[in-house]
Design a protein around this motif. Structure first.
Motif, PDB file in Angstrom:
ATOM      1  N   ASN A  37      14.644  -3.718  20.210  1.00 30.62           N
ATOM      2  CA  ASN A  37      14.296  -2.602  20.819  1.00 30.62           C
ATOM      3  C   ASN A  37      12.983  -2.150  20.298  1.00 30.62           C
ATOM      4  O   ASN A  37      12.041  -1.923  21.205  1.00 30.62           O
ATOM      5  CB  ASN A  37      15.243  -1.593  20.943  1.00 30.62           C
ATOM      6  CG  ASN A  37      14.801  -0.585  21.977  1.00 30.62           C
ATOM      7  OD1 ASN A  37      14.578  -0.489  23.254  1.00 30.62           O
ATOM      8  ND2 ASN A  37      14.792   0.927  21.368  1.00 30.62           N
ATOM      9  N   SER A  38      12.679  -1.826  18.986  1.00 30.37           N
ATOM     10  CA  SER A  38      11.742  -1.461  18.206  1.00 30.37           C
ATOM     11  C   SER A  38      10.500  -2.543  18.506  1.00 30.37           C
ATOM     12  O   SER A  38       9.375  -1.953  18.765  1.00 30.37           O
ATOM     13  CB  SER A  38      11.854  -1.211  16.727  1.00 30.37           C
ATOM     14  OG  SER A  38      12.872  -0.158  16.556  1.00 30.37           O
ATOM     15  N   TYR A  39      10.794  -3.717  18.498  1.00 35.54           N
ATOM     16  CA  TYR A  39       9.567  -4.809  18.647  1.00 35.54           C
ATOM     17  C   TYR A  39       9.144  -4.500  20.123  1.00 35.54           C
ATOM     18  O   TYR A  39       7.926  -4.423  20.240  1.00 35.54           O
ATOM     19  CB  TYR A  39      10.082  -6.268  18.661  1.00 35.54           C
ATOM     20  CG  TYR A  39      10.483  -6.447  17.148  1.00 35.54           C
ATOM     21  CD1 TYR A  39      10.274  -5.875  15.973  1.00 35.54           C
ATOM     22  CD2 TYR A  39      11.285  -7.955  17.009  1.00 35.54           C
ATOM     23  CE1 TYR A  39      10.714  -6.221  14.726  1.00 35.54           C
ATOM     24  CE2 TYR A  39      11.639  -8.160  15.786  1.00 35.54           C
ATOM     25  CZ  TYR A  39      11.339  -7.447  14.608  1.00 35.54           C
ATOM     26  OH  TYR A  39      11.866  -7.871  13.284  1.00 35.54           O
ATOM     27  N   ALA A  40      10.094  -4.453  20.941  1.00 36.85           N
ATOM     28  CA  ALA A  40       9.621  -4.150  22.504  1.00 36.85           C
ATOM     29  C   ALA A  40       8.626  -2.751  22.573  1.00 36.85           C
ATOM     30  O   ALA A  40       7.501  -2.849  23.186  1.00 36.85           O
ATOM     31  CB  ALA A  40      10.707  -3.953  23.213  1.00 36.85           C
ATOM     32  N   ILE A  41       8.912  -1.862  21.842  1.00 33.93           N
ATOM     33  CA  ILE A  41       8.130  -0.645  21.807  1.00 33.93           C
ATOM     34  C   ILE A  41       6.834  -0.909  21.231  1.00 33.93           C
ATOM     35  O   ILE A  41       5.650  -0.608  21.825  1.00 33.93           O
ATOM     36  CB  ILE A  41       8.866   0.546  21.032  1.00 33.93           C
ATOM     37  CG1 ILE A  41      10.098   0.920  21.950  1.00 33.93           C
ATOM     38  CG2 ILE A  41       7.912   1.775  20.869  1.00 33.93           C
ATOM     39  CD1 ILE A  41      10.881   2.010  21.017  1.00 33.93           C
ATOM     40  N   VAL A  42       6.798  -1.488  20.311  1.00 33.84           N
ATOM     41  CA  VAL A  42       5.527  -1.840  19.520  1.00 33.84           C
ATOM     42  C   VAL A  42       4.736  -2.821  20.513  1.00 33.84           C
ATOM     43  O   VAL A  42       3.434  -2.717  20.280  1.00 33.84           O
ATOM     44  CB  VAL A  42       5.838  -2.536  17.996  1.00 33.84           C
ATOM     45  CG1 VAL A  42       4.495  -2.775  17.409  1.00 33.84           C
ATOM     46  CG2 VAL A  42       6.620  -1.519  17.125  1.00 33.84           C
ATOM     47  N   TYR A  85       6.777 -11.414  21.331  1.00 31.50           N
ATOM     48  CA  TYR A  85       6.176 -10.186  20.960  1.00 31.50           C
ATOM     49  C   TYR A  85       4.851 -10.646  20.490  1.00 31.50           C
ATOM     50  O   TYR A  85       4.474 -10.184  19.307  1.00 31.50           O
ATOM     51  CB  TYR A  85       6.947  -9.401  19.884  1.00 31.50           C
ATOM     52  CG  TYR A  85       8.346  -9.188  20.285  1.00 31.50           C
ATOM     53  CD1 TYR A  85       8.629  -8.060  21.456  1.00 31.50           C
ATOM     54  CD2 TYR A  85       9.424  -9.677  19.602  1.00 31.50           C
ATOM     55  CE1 TYR A  85       9.858  -7.945  21.934  1.00 31.50           C
ATOM     56  CE2 TYR A  85      10.751  -9.518  20.197  1.00 31.50           C
ATOM     57  CZ  TYR A  85      11.056  -8.596  21.369  1.00 31.50           C
ATOM     58  OH  TYR A  85      12.340  -8.309  21.545  1.00 31.50           O
ATOM     59  N   PRO A  86       4.043 -11.360  21.225  1.00 27.75           N
ATOM     60  CA  PRO A  86       2.613 -11.607  20.482  1.00 27.75           C
ATOM     61  C   PRO A  86       1.929 -10.406  20.109  1.00 27.75           C
ATOM     62  O   PRO A  86       1.045 -10.675  19.005  1.00 27.75           O
ATOM     63  CB  PRO A  86       1.930 -12.337  21.813  1.00 27.75           C
ATOM     64  CG  PRO A  86       2.626 -11.646  23.120  1.00 27.75           C
ATOM     65  CD  PRO A  86       3.949 -11.448  22.554  1.00 27.75           C
ATOM     66  N   GLN A 129       4.205  -2.819  23.588  1.00 27.83           N
ATOM     67  CA  GLN A 129       3.510  -1.981  24.251  1.00 27.83           C
ATOM     68  C   GLN A 129       2.408  -1.482  23.900  1.00 27.83           C
ATOM     69  O   GLN A 129       1.371  -1.117  24.261  1.00 27.83           O
ATOM     70  CB  GLN A 129       4.758  -1.200  25.272  1.00 27.83           C
ATOM     71  CG  GLN A 129       5.521  -1.893  25.952  1.00 27.83           C
ATOM     72  CD  GLN A 129       4.952  -2.561  26.908  1.00 27.83           C
ATOM     73  OE1 GLN A 129       3.963  -2.115  27.978  1.00 27.83           O
ATOM     74  NE2 GLN A 129       5.144  -3.895  27.395  1.00 27.83           N
ATOM     75  N   GLU A 130       2.703  -0.514  22.552  1.00 22.60           N
ATOM     76  CA  GLU A 130       2.128   0.300  21.872  1.00 22.60           C
ATOM     77  C   GLU A 130       0.695  -0.439  21.377  1.00 22.60           C
ATOM     78  O   GLU A 130      -0.148   0.124  21.559  1.00 22.60           O
ATOM     79  CB  GLU A 130       2.610   0.910  20.501  1.00 22.60           C
ATOM     80  CG  GLU A 130       3.753   2.180  21.239  1.00 22.60           C
ATOM     81  CD  GLU A 130       2.972   3.210  21.425  1.00 22.60           C
ATOM     82  OE1 GLU A 130       2.206   3.867  20.835  1.00 22.60           O
ATOM     83  OE2 GLU A 130       3.543   3.838  22.292  1.00 22.60           O
ATOM     84  N   MET A 131       0.866  -1.829  20.980  1.00 26.08           N
ATOM     85  CA  MET A 131      -0.413  -2.331  20.464  1.00 26.08           C
ATOM     86  C   MET A 131      -1.104  -3.425  21.165  1.00 26.08           C
ATOM     87  O   MET A 131      -1.700  -4.072  20.684  1.00 26.08           O
ATOM     88  CB  MET A 131       0.300  -3.311  19.069  1.00 26.08           C
ATOM     89  CG  MET A 131       1.074  -2.631  18.034  1.00 26.08           C
ATOM     90  SD  MET A 131       0.147  -1.109  17.532  1.00 26.08           S
ATOM     91  CE  MET A 131      -1.581  -2.057  16.715  1.00 26.08           C
ATOM     92  N   GLN A 132      -0.711  -3.174  22.664  1.00 30.05           N
ATOM     93  CA  GLN A 132      -1.471  -3.750  23.495  1.00 30.05           C
ATOM     94  C   GLN A 132      -2.960  -3.277  23.366  1.00 30.05           C
ATOM     95  O   GLN A 132      -3.943  -4.183  23.795  1.00 30.05           O
ATOM     96  CB  GLN A 132      -1.048  -3.692  24.918  1.00 30.05           C
ATOM     97  CG  GLN A 132       0.231  -4.188  25.258  1.00 30.05           C
ATOM     98  CD  GLN A 132       0.482  -5.799  25.233  1.00 30.05           C
ATOM     99  OE1 GLN A 132      -0.616  -6.394  25.705  1.00 30.05           O
ATOM    100  NE2 GLN A 132       1.599  -6.166  25.240  1.00 30.05           N
TER     101      GLN A 132
END
Length: 218
Positions: free
Chosen positions: A139-144, A183-184, A146-149
């Motif tokens: 879940n944290s990876y998914a948040i990061v 999570y690229p 989006q944040e790091m796009q």
């Protein structure tokens, strides 16, 4: 030399202040703590009664500073350098602190749950708790992701306290719950952190201790 950092090179929370110190070229004396050694442990407990690392001792100001985030905040306030680890702007500073807390609570903490379970006796492991921790990491990876796009560093285009926190969190999390191909943006951010000279130095210094990392099949 005024500053002494008491730490262990393998401990992920110790990496945060180390990165901060190296980023700004702040002079300090490193003291590696061996909690299994009676004398090392006794000396450290005088500075940090809880026995938790890292701990910063500032003889010039007669202060002992505990907890990784507070150590970096202290350095930013009293030993600032060219890299502004905590922004002067209050809103930016709050964003940096929020990101720092995210990486500590939602990446570091579940990662350490997984690693800690590997150290338990076979009849006392917690498979359910480990799976919950893995779910939290994903879940944290998914948040990061989006944040790091659209960002270079955790809070925009400037390296900060938040990136000092993200570096060890993502490094060790990737060992126990690999990013894979899903999570690229997380992987690209992680790679940028690895290329940061201060973080590369921390990893290099930790190399002799990686053999003690209990989770090595991730």
């Amino acid at each position: 030399m005024s500053l002494t950092l008491h730490f262990h090179p393998l401990a992920s929370f110790c990496w945060k202040p180390l990165i901060a110190l190296y980023e700004n070229g702040t002079a300090f004396k490193p003291v590696i703590v061996d909690l299994g050694d009676e004398h090392s442990r006794a000396a450290f407990l005088k500075i940090s009664p809880s026995g938790k690392m890292p701990a910063l001792r500032d003889d010039a100001r007669d202060r002992s500073v505990l907890e990784s985030t507070i150590v970096v905040e202290y350095l930013a306030a009293h030993y600032p350098g060219p890299v502004e680890l905590v922004p002067a702007d209050i809103d930016q500073a709050l964003a940096v602190r929020q990101a720092d807390r995210f990486y500590d609570f939602y990446v570091q903490e579940p990662m350490q749950k997984i690693v800690g379970d590997r150290l338990r006796p076979q009849d006392r492991t917690d498979p359910f708790g480990v799976e919950q921790a893995r779910g939290q990491l994903r879940n944290s990876y998914a948040i990061v992701e989006q944040e790091m796009q659209s960002k270079t560093w955790a809070v925009g285009e400037a390296f900060s306290l938040a990136d000092c926190a993200a570096s060890p969190a993502l490094f060790y999390a990737n060992k126990v719950e690999p990013f894979g191909d899903k999570y690229p943006a997380v992987k690209r951010y992680h790679d940028r952190l690895l290329q940061r000279p201060a973080f590369a130095k921390v990893i290099e210094e930790a190399q002799p201790y990686f053999k003690f990392f209990p989770y090595n099949n991730g």
